[in-house]
Design a protein around this motif. Structure first.
Motif, mmCIF file in Angstrom:
data_model
loop_
_atom_site.group_PDB
_atom_site.id
_atom_site.type_symbol
_atom_site.label_atom_id
_atom_site.label_comp_id
_atom_site.label_asym_id
_atom_site.label_seq_id
_atom_site.Cartn_x
_atom_site.Cartn_y
_atom_site.Cartn_z
ATOM 1 N N ARG A 1 -5.955 -6.420 -12.895
ATOM 2 C CA ARG A 1 -6.825 -7.261 -13.726
ATOM 3 C C ARG A 1 -8.234 -7.191 -13.241
ATOM 4 N NH1 ARG A 1 -3.084 -12.602 -14.477
ATOM 5 N NH2 ARG A 1 -1.393 -11.505 -15.412
ATOM 6 N N TYR B 1 -2.402 -7.048 -9.360
ATOM 7 C CA TYR B 1 -3.538 -6.957 -8.449
ATOM 8 C C TYR B 1 -4.793 -7.383 -9.190
ATOM 9 C CZ TYR B 1 -7.042 -5.102 -5.299
ATOM 10 O OH TYR B 1 -8.113 -4.983 -4.464
ATOM 11 N N THR B 2 -5.609 -8.201 -8.528
ATOM 12 C CA THR B 2 -6.874 -8.612 -9.119
ATOM 13 C C THR B 2 -7.985 -8.502 -8.071
ATOM 14 O OG1 THR B 2 -8.059 -10.368 -10.255
ATOM 15 C CG2 THR B 2 -6.412 -11.049 -8.654
ATOM 16 N N ASP B 3 -9.134 -7.995 -8.464
ATOM 17 C CA ASP B 3 -10.259 -7.830 -7.548
ATOM 18 C C ASP B 3 -10.944 -9.160 -7.236
ATOM 19 O OD1 ASP B 3 -9.874 -5.115 -7.454
ATOM 20 O OD2 ASP B 3 -11.238 -4.706 -9.115
ATOM 21 N N ARG B 4 -10.841 -10.131 -8.131
ATOM 22 C CA ARG B 4 -11.580 -11.385 -7.990
ATOM 23 C C ARG B 4 -11.012 -12.308 -6.915
ATOM 24 N NH1 ARG B 4 -11.357 -10.491 -13.710
ATOM 25 N NH2 ARG B 4 -9.462 -11.703 -13.710
ATOM 26 N N ALA B 5 -9.757 -12.198 -6.592
ATOM 27 C CA ALA B 5 -9.143 -13.078 -5.599
ATOM 28 C C ALA B 5 -9.526 -12.619 -4.190
ATOM 29 C CB ALA B 5 -7.638 -13.082 -5.761
ATOM 30 N N LYS B 6 -9.868 -13.582 -3.325
ATOM 31 C CA LYS B 6 -10.288 -13.231 -1.965
ATOM 32 C C LYS B 6 -9.143 -13.352 -0.964
ATOM 33 C CE LYS B 6 -15.044 -14.475 -2.743
ATOM 34 N NZ LYS B 6 -16.148 -15.344 -2.418
ATOM 35 N N ASP B 7 -8.348 -14.410 -1.080
ATOM 36 C CA ASP B 7 -7.280 -14.621 -0.101
ATOM 37 C C ASP B 7 -6.097 -13.707 -0.318
ATOM 38 O OD1 ASP B 7 -8.797 -16.554 1.071
ATOM 39 O OD2 ASP B 7 -7.815 -18.214 0.032
ATOM 40 N N GLN B 8 -5.588 -13.700 -1.529
ATOM 41 C CA GLN B 8 -4.439 -12.846 -1.864
ATOM 42 C C GLN B 8 -4.744 -12.093 -3.150
ATOM 43 O OE1 GLN B 8 -1.084 -15.621 -1.870
ATOM 44 N NE2 GLN B 8 -0.272 -14.422 -0.177
ATOM 45 N N PRO B 9 -5.232 -10.876 -3.035
ATOM 46 C CA PRO B 9 -5.578 -10.129 -4.251
ATOM 47 C C PRO B 9 -4.371 -9.541 -4.983
ATOM 48 C CG PRO B 9 -6.091 -8.837 -2.315
ATOM 49 C CD PRO B 9 -5.632 -10.182 -1.829
ATOM 50 N N TRP B 10 -3.187 -9.711 -4.434
ATOM 51 C CA TRP B 10 -1.997 -9.147 -5.063
ATOM 52 C C TRP B 10 -0.912 -10.208 -5.194
ATOM 53 C CZ3 TRP B 10 -3.493 -8.499 -0.121
ATOM 54 C CH2 TRP B 10 -2.621 -8.932 0.852
ATOM 55 N N SER B 11 0.015 -9.933 -6.065
ATOM 56 C CA SER B 11 1.161 -10.803 -6.278
ATOM 57 C C SER B 11 2.345 -9.920 -6.630
ATOM 58 C CB SER B 11 0.856 -11.778 -7.421
ATOM 59 O OG SER B 11 2.033 -12.380 -7.876
#
Length: 93
Positions: free
Chosen positions: A93, A26-36
């Motif tokens: 992250r 999980y990342t806070d910086r991503a807007k479209d998909q904050p998780w993988s």
């Protein structure tokens, strides 16, 4: 059983038991998909059907694995699919 084509246990055993590792990121910086989510199969095992089912088609009879014909709750242990999660990692992250 006369006239029934025998079930061949030696060929094409279905894979029914999986062991899986899961990594969730999980990342806070991503807007479209904050998780993988990533899945890694560590092992897969199969065994021959313990209770083959007789089917009739076009005037012929043959035995097939119960996993190809019956719902999951009526399948033998060898045909019923099971997934075991052996490790889950959560990364932020």
């Amino acid at each position: 059983m006369r006239g029934v084509r025998p079930y061949r246990r030696d060929r094409h055993q279905p894979v029914s038991r999986y062991r899986v590792k899961v990594t969730e990121t999980y990342t806070d910086r991503a807007k479209d998909q904050p998780w993988s989510v990533q899945r890694q199969v560590t092992s897969a095992h199969g065994a021959p059907c313990e209770r083959p089912v007789e089917v009739k088609a076009n005037g012929r009879r043959r035995l097939i694995p119960c996993g190809q014909r019956l719902p999951a709750e009526r399948q033998c242990v060898a045909c019923r699919t099971s997934v075991e999660i052996v490790e889950v990692r959560r990364i932020t992250r």
